[in-house]
Scaffold this motif. Structure first.
Motif, PDB file in Angstrom:
ATOM      1  N   ALA A  39       0.818  -1.208   0.000  1.00 24.74           N
ATOM      2  CA  ALA A  39       0.000   0.000   0.000  1.00 24.74           C
ATOM      3  C   ALA A  39       0.856   1.264   0.000  1.00 24.74           C
ATOM      4  N   LEU A  40       2.090   1.171   0.521  1.00 23.38           N
ATOM      5  CA  LEU A  40       2.965   2.341   0.605  1.00 23.38           C
ATOM      6  C   LEU A  40       3.647   2.670  -0.717  1.00 23.38           C
ATOM      7  N   GLU A  41       3.645   1.740  -1.655  1.00 20.03           N
ATOM      8  CA  GLU A  41       4.352   1.975  -2.909  1.00 20.03           C
ATOM      9  C   GLU A  41       3.768   3.176  -3.637  1.00 20.03           C
ATOM     10  N   GLY A  42       4.641   4.075  -4.072  1.00 18.06           N
ATOM     11  CA  GLY A  42       4.191   5.275  -4.771  1.00 18.06           C
ATOM     12  C   GLY A  42       3.849   6.430  -3.870  1.00 18.06           C
ATOM     13  N   VAL A  62       6.455   7.619   1.784  1.00 12.92           N
ATOM     14  CA  VAL A  62       6.841   6.889   2.982  1.00 12.92           C
ATOM     15  C   VAL A  62       7.946   5.921   2.584  1.00 12.92           C
ATOM     16  N   PRO A  63       9.192   6.199   2.960  1.00 11.44           N
ATOM     17  CA  PRO A  63      10.270   5.289   2.567  1.00 11.44           C
ATOM     18  C   PRO A  63      10.102   3.940   3.247  1.00 11.44           C
ATOM     19  N   ALA A  64      10.050   2.889   2.465  1.00 10.43           N
ATOM     20  CA  ALA A  64       9.839   1.539   3.006  1.00 10.43           C
ATOM     21  C   ALA A  64      10.329   0.525   1.986  1.00 10.43           C
ATOM     22  N   ALA A  85       2.612  11.493   5.968  1.00  9.29           N
ATOM     23  CA  ALA A  85       2.294  10.873   4.681  1.00  9.29           C
ATOM     24  C   ALA A  85       1.647   9.508   4.867  1.00  9.29           C
ATOM     25  N   LEU A  86       2.147   8.721   5.823  1.00 10.66           N
ATOM     26  CA  LEU A  86       1.568   7.409   6.108  1.00 10.66           C
ATOM     27  C   LEU A  86       0.098   7.529   6.473  1.00 10.66           C
ATOM     28  N   HIS A  87      -0.204   8.473   7.328  1.00 11.37           N
ATOM     29  CA  HIS A  87      -1.586   8.617   7.811  1.00 11.37           C
ATOM     30  C   HIS A  87      -2.519   9.229   6.775  1.00 11.37           C
ATOM     31  N   ARG A 147      -8.065   1.868  -1.198  1.00 12.76           N
ATOM     32  CA  ARG A 147      -7.775   1.519  -2.585  1.00 12.76           C
ATOM     33  C   ARG A 147      -6.684   0.458  -2.679  1.00 12.76           C
ATOM     34  N   SER A 148      -6.302  -0.102  -1.532  1.00 14.24           N
ATOM     35  CA  SER A 148      -5.238  -1.099  -1.501  1.00 14.24           C
ATOM     36  C   SER A 148      -5.760  -2.430  -0.979  1.00 14.24           C
TER      37      SER A 148
END
Length: 350
Positions: free
Chosen positions: A92-95, A98-100, A155-157, A163-164
Motif C-alpha cells: 500500500a505504501l508503494e508510490g 513513505v520510505p519503506a 504521509a503514512l496517515h 484503494r489497496s
C-alpha cells in the motif's frame, strides 16, 4: 502442528542449508525460472520475527538482487503470526512519500519455509537507536532526521488504504470504534500473556473504555513508530522498518507512541529527535488535521498498557513457550515501572 487439517512436521528455521533449498524451490516456482540464492545471513536484531538477508542473481526481483526474508516463528513474542498485514501494508505504501522496502512475496503456509513469511527488498542503511553507546547525534543530523520522520508519518496517515489490499483487513474499523477495537485486542493479549493478575492493568482498561476518543480518520498505523525502527544513509531516511504491529486505527496512536518517555533517550525531544511543538506543527501541516490533546492523553495511557502487555508477552514466551532468548525474561523487569507510569498518567487525567 497442523495446517488446514494436514499434519506438518516442524521445520528448523535455523537450518540454513535446508532454508536455502526451500527458498530456491519457492522462488523458482514463483519466478518461473531456476534460482540459486547466495549470501544467506541471519540478522541478530528484533525480538520477534527472524530476519535473513540473501541475494539472487540478476535480473533479481523487479531489479532487486539484495533481499530480506522475515519468518514468524511459532515461539515468537507475538505468535501466532500472519505475514499478510505487513505485506499488504508495504504494498500500500508503494508510490507514496513513505520510505519503506518493496514487498514481493508472502505466505502463511508453514509447509513452505517452516513459518509465515514475506520477502522484500534489502534497503541499505544504519538504524540509529535512542539509547546506549554511540547513540548521540549532532543537532543538524538529529533535526534533519526528525523532520523527515515526522513528514513520513504524516504521509503514512494520509494514504488512501481503501484503494489497496489492506481493505481486506479493515474489519469494519471506523472513526467511532477505532479505539475500542484496539482496547479489545490488547485486553485479549493481556489475558493470554499475563501469568498473574495486575489490578492496575485492569483499572487502566476500564478507564480506556470510559474515555474512548473519536478518531479524526482511519489510517494505516505503524504501531511501533520510533527511533530505532528506520534506516538512514548520510542523514537521509531510506526505509521505515518493523511493521509487525501494523493495523488500521486512529493516527494519534502512532503520535503518542513516538512521544513516550521510553523513546526520548533521556532528552525532552520526542523520539530523541524533535521538540513536541515542532513535531505537532510539522505533522499537522503534512497530515491535514489538528492534533487533539485529549486523544494524545488517551493514547499515552493506551500505549503504556500496550507496552506493559508486550513485556508480559516476553515473560510468557520464555516461561510457557520455551523461547529461550534471555531478553524475554528481562522484559519482565519493566512491567512494574510501566504500571507505575500508568498510575501517574491516570492520576493526571482524573
Amino acid at each position: 502442528m497442523s495446517i488446514a487439517g494436514r499434519s506438518v512436521e516442524p521445520i528448523d528455521l535455523y537450518d540454513e542449508p535446508g532454508l536455502v533449498r526451500r527458498l530456491n524451490a519457492y522462488l523458482a516456482a514463483a519466478l518461473g525460472r531456476p534460482v540459486e540464492i547466495g549470501g544467506l545471513k541471519r540478522f541478530a536484531v528484533g525480538f520477534s520475527w527472524i530476519t535473513y538477508g540473501f541475494s539472487i542473481p540478476a535480473p533479481g526481483i523487479a531489479g532487486a538482487t539484495g533481499l530480506i526474508l522475515r519468518l514468524g516463528p511459532a515461539l515468537g513474542l507475538f505468535a501466532p503470526y500472519s505475514a499478510a498485514p505487513q505485506y499488504l501494508s508495504l504494498k500500500a505504501l508503494e508510490g507514496h512519500d513513505v520510505p519503506a522496502p518493496r514487498a514481493y512475496f508472502w505466505s502463511d503456509d508453514a509447509e513452505i519455509l517452516g513459518a509465515p513469511f514475506f520477502i522484500s527488498e534489502l534497503v541499505r542503511g544504519e538504524a540509529p537507536i535512542p539509547w546506549g553507546p554511540g547513540s548521540e547525534m549532532s543537532d543538524a543530523f538529529r533535526q534533519s532526521l526528525g523532520q523527515q520522520f515526522t513528514d513520513a508519518l504524516g504521509a503514512l496517515h494520509n494514504i488512501d488504504w481503501q484503494r489497496s489490499g489492506l481493505a481486506e483487513l479493515a474489519a469494519n474499523v471506523s472513526v467511532q470504534n477505532a479505539a475500542l477495537l484496539q482496547i479489545e485486542e490488547w485486553e485479549r493479549n493481556y489475558h493470554r500473556w499475563a501469568l498473574k493478575a495486575y489490578p492496575m492493568f485492569d483499572f487502566a482498561l476500564r478507564w480506556l473504555r470510559a474515555h474512548q476518543p473519536v478518531a479524526p480518520r482511519v489510517s494505516i498505523i505503524h504501531g511501533d513508530y520510533r527511533l530505532g525502527n528506520f534506516l538512514e544513509v548520510d542523514g537521509k531516511i531510506t526505509a521505515i522498518l518493523d511493521w509487525e504491529l501494523v493495523h488500521l486505527g486512529d493516527p494519534h496512536e502512532d503520535l503518542a507512541w513516538f512521544c513516550l518517555p521510553q523513546y526520548r533517550g533521556g532528552t525532552k525531544l520526542m523520539g530523541k529527535l524533535i521538540a513536541r511543538d515542532e513535531f505537532y506543527a510539522r505533522y499537522e501541516a503534512k497530515a491535514g488535521f489538528a492534533v487533539s490533546e485529549v486523544s494524545m492523553r488517551f493514547y499515552e495511557i493506551f500505549n503504556l498498557v500496550k507496552l506493559a502487555a508486550t513485556h508480559m508477552a516476553g515473560v510468557y514466551a520464555f516461561e510457557r513457550k520455551g523461547f529461550y532468548d534471555m531478553r524475554m525474561p528481562a522484559m519482565g523487569t519493566q512491567i512494574a515501572p510501566v504500571l507505575r507510569q500508568i498510575e501517574k498518567a491516570l492520576e493526571a487525567n482524573a
